[in-house]
Design a protein around this motif. Sequence first.
Motif, mmCIF file in Angstrom:
data_model
loop_
_atom_site.group_PDB
_atom_site.id
_atom_site.type_symbol
_atom_site.label_atom_id
_atom_site.label_comp_id
_atom_site.label_asym_id
_atom_site.label_seq_id
_atom_site.Cartn_x
_atom_site.Cartn_y
_atom_site.Cartn_z
ATOM 1 N N VAL A 191 -5.562 -4.834 14.004
ATOM 2 C CA VAL A 191 -4.963 -4.948 12.625
ATOM 3 C C VAL A 191 -5.828 -4.369 11.568
ATOM 4 C CG1 VAL A 191 -4.480 -6.415 10.811
ATOM 5 C CG2 VAL A 191 -3.327 -6.974 12.986
ATOM 6 N N ALA A 192 -7.071 -4.208 12.129
ATOM 7 C CA ALA A 192 -7.990 -3.683 10.998
ATOM 8 C C ALA A 192 -7.938 -2.322 11.115
ATOM 9 C CB ALA A 192 -9.578 -4.174 11.345
ATOM 10 N N GLU A 193 -7.890 -1.740 12.185
ATOM 11 C CA GLU A 193 -7.498 -0.291 12.434
ATOM 12 C C GLU A 193 -6.281 0.276 11.534
ATOM 13 O OE1 GLU A 193 -7.532 0.534 16.591
ATOM 14 O OE2 GLU A 193 -9.350 -0.026 16.825
ATOM 15 N N LYS A 194 -4.887 -0.528 11.717
ATOM 16 C CA LYS A 194 -4.084 -0.420 11.079
ATOM 17 C C LYS A 194 -3.982 -0.512 9.382
ATOM 18 C CE LYS A 194 0.965 -1.740 11.144
ATOM 19 N NZ LYS A 194 2.163 -2.913 11.610
ATOM 20 N N LEU A 195 -4.930 -1.366 8.959
ATOM 21 C CA LEU A 195 -5.262 -1.275 7.598
ATOM 22 C C LEU A 195 -6.074 -0.175 7.242
ATOM 23 C CD1 LEU A 195 -6.302 -5.143 7.052
ATOM 24 C CD2 LEU A 195 -4.510 -4.126 6.099
ATOM 25 N N PRO B 105 -5.008 7.134 3.020
ATOM 26 C CA PRO B 105 -4.456 8.263 2.257
ATOM 27 C C PRO B 105 -4.405 7.808 0.904
ATOM 28 C CG PRO B 105 -3.016 7.784 4.084
ATOM 29 C CD PRO B 105 -3.907 6.636 4.148
ATOM 30 N N LEU B 106 -4.537 6.808 0.517
ATOM 31 C CA LEU B 106 -4.728 6.101 -0.861
ATOM 32 C C LEU B 106 -5.917 6.483 -1.461
ATOM 33 C CD1 LEU B 106 -2.834 4.324 -3.030
ATOM 34 C CD2 LEU B 106 -4.266 2.585 -2.110
ATOM 35 N N PHE B 107 -6.853 6.238 -0.518
ATOM 36 C CA PHE B 107 -8.420 6.429 -1.079
ATOM 37 C C PHE B 107 -8.731 8.029 -1.101
ATOM 38 C CE2 PHE B 107 -8.483 2.147 -0.734
ATOM 39 C CZ PHE B 107 -9.547 1.520 -1.573
ATOM 40 N N ASP B 108 -8.078 8.661 0.046
ATOM 41 C CA ASP B 108 -8.382 10.166 0.158
ATOM 42 C C ASP B 108 -7.803 10.871 -0.994
ATOM 43 O OD1 ASP B 108 -9.854 9.657 2.558
ATOM 44 O OD2 ASP B 108 -8.009 10.178 3.697
ATOM 45 N N ARG B 109 -6.524 10.524 -1.456
ATOM 46 C CA ARG B 109 -5.932 11.150 -2.404
ATOM 47 C C ARG B 109 -6.820 10.822 -3.726
ATOM 48 N NH1 ARG B 109 0.205 9.798 -5.039
ATOM 49 N NH2 ARG B 109 -1.346 7.932 -5.343
ATOM 50 N N ALA C 68 0.843 -1.163 -0.036
ATOM 51 C CA ALA C 68 0.034 0.135 0.131
ATOM 52 C C ALA C 68 0.940 1.333 -0.139
ATOM 53 C CB ALA C 68 -0.981 0.012 1.265
ATOM 54 N N GLN C 69 1.906 1.396 0.801
ATOM 55 C CA GLN C 69 2.891 2.400 1.009
ATOM 56 C C GLN C 69 3.411 2.515 -0.441
ATOM 57 O OE1 GLN C 69 2.918 4.429 3.133
ATOM 58 N NE2 GLN C 69 2.508 3.618 4.992
ATOM 59 N N SER C 70 3.659 1.284 -1.133
ATOM 60 C CA SER C 70 4.600 1.512 -2.480
ATOM 61 C C SER C 70 3.502 2.175 -3.455
ATOM 62 C CB SER C 70 4.910 0.055 -2.850
ATOM 63 O OG SER C 70 5.873 -0.496 -2.196
ATOM 64 N N ALA C 71 2.072 1.736 -3.567
ATOM 65 C CA ALA C 71 1.142 2.455 -4.476
ATOM 66 C C ALA C 71 1.172 3.893 -4.237
ATOM 67 C CB ALA C 71 -0.191 1.725 -4.080
ATOM 68 N N LEU C 72 1.356 4.265 -2.984
ATOM 69 C CA LEU C 72 1.196 5.924 -2.712
ATOM 70 C C LEU C 72 2.359 6.544 -3.581
ATOM 71 C CD1 LEU C 72 0.084 6.251 0.835
ATOM 72 C CD2 LEU C 72 -0.948 7.240 -0.924
ATOM 73 N N GLU C 73 3.364 5.918 -3.798
ATOM 74 C CA GLU C 73 4.378 6.508 -4.565
ATOM 75 C C GLU C 73 4.310 6.714 -6.058
ATOM 76 O OE1 GLU C 73 7.984 3.930 -3.882
ATOM 77 O OE2 GLU C 73 7.811 4.267 -1.528
ATOM 78 N N ILE C 74 3.131 6.257 -6.431
ATOM 79 C CA ILE C 74 2.720 6.404 -7.971
ATOM 80 C C ILE C 74 2.064 7.704 -7.819
ATOM 81 C CG2 ILE C 74 1.285 5.269 -9.707
ATOM 82 C CD1 ILE C 74 1.444 2.942 -8.473
ATOM 83 N N SER D 165 -15.479 3.820 -0.006
ATOM 84 C CA SER D 165 -14.404 3.821 1.099
ATOM 85 C C SER D 165 -13.649 3.029 1.104
ATOM 86 C CB SER D 165 -15.450 3.879 2.333
ATOM 87 O OG SER D 165 -14.756 3.628 3.316
ATOM 88 N N VAL D 166 -12.326 3.186 1.915
ATOM 89 C CA VAL D 166 -11.334 2.221 2.276
ATOM 90 C C VAL D 166 -11.917 0.897 2.893
ATOM 91 C CG1 VAL D 166 -10.788 3.219 4.381
ATOM 92 C CG2 VAL D 166 -9.077 1.777 3.272
ATOM 93 N N THR D 167 -13.041 0.961 3.367
ATOM 94 C CA THR D 167 -13.523 -0.327 4.174
ATOM 95 C C THR D 167 -14.383 -1.166 2.924
ATOM 96 O OG1 THR D 167 -15.608 1.003 4.669
ATOM 97 C CG2 THR D 167 -14.078 1.013 6.336
ATOM 98 N N ASP D 168 -14.320 -0.662 1.870
ATOM 99 C CA ASP D 168 -14.777 -1.490 0.775
ATOM 100 C C ASP D 168 -14.134 -2.385 0.538
ATOM 101 O OD1 ASP D 168 -17.582 -0.213 0.380
ATOM 102 O OD2 ASP D 168 -16.541 1.321 -0.677
#
Length: 213
Positions: A125-129, A135-139, A79-85, A151-154
């Motif tokens: 873990v769910a909260e961490k996810l 940020p990925l979805f917000d952006r 997920a962090q790597s995806a944010l670098e795109i 939503s990210v929860t989807d």
Amino acid sequence: MSLDEHRVRPKRRDAALNNERLVRAAREVFAEQGLSATLEDIARHAGIGVGTVYRNFSSKKAIVESLYDAAIDSALADAQSALEIDDPWLAIVAFFEITAANQARDRGLCETFLGTDGFGPNERVAEKLVGVLSPLFDRAHAAGVLRDGVSVTDIGPIFAMLNSVYHTSDDHPDLWRRYLALMLDGLRASDRPALPVPAMDATAFARALTTRT
């Protein structure tokens, strides 16, 4: 060095090698068979006695949990790597494609993420996810490329639906890519009507994941 020290060190080396072999075998067995695999299956694949398995891990649950921690960290790293795109939509696509590809080739990872046979994420873990993926979805929302209401929860229900496709056909192991493309098309903003019901909030998301276990 005393004779006792000479005897202890080889035993420790053997124990470390057995543990490494066991963890590797467990990862491979769960990836192929899913969480229904037994400790006997793991011992057989590792080429060691089942007694050695019990000396290293008290139960199958202990093995799964040790592997699961690493799997979650790997998913969060993706997920962090995806944010670098730079492109927000391509970042969303990359996250789903990478995660789905990992789940498609690893039944145990998929079943653990979705919650199967008493295994699955806890609330922490769910909260961490949610925290890492938000940020990925917000952006994407800020860029106007993600459909209103998504939503990210989807992600939980989306991956649960993909799970039913991953192993539909041995002749077409990548069939899931077709259905992921259809789902992504539904997520993308493009003059679409409002979704009929809202997404889960973070509390409901955590509850949905943890109640499967």
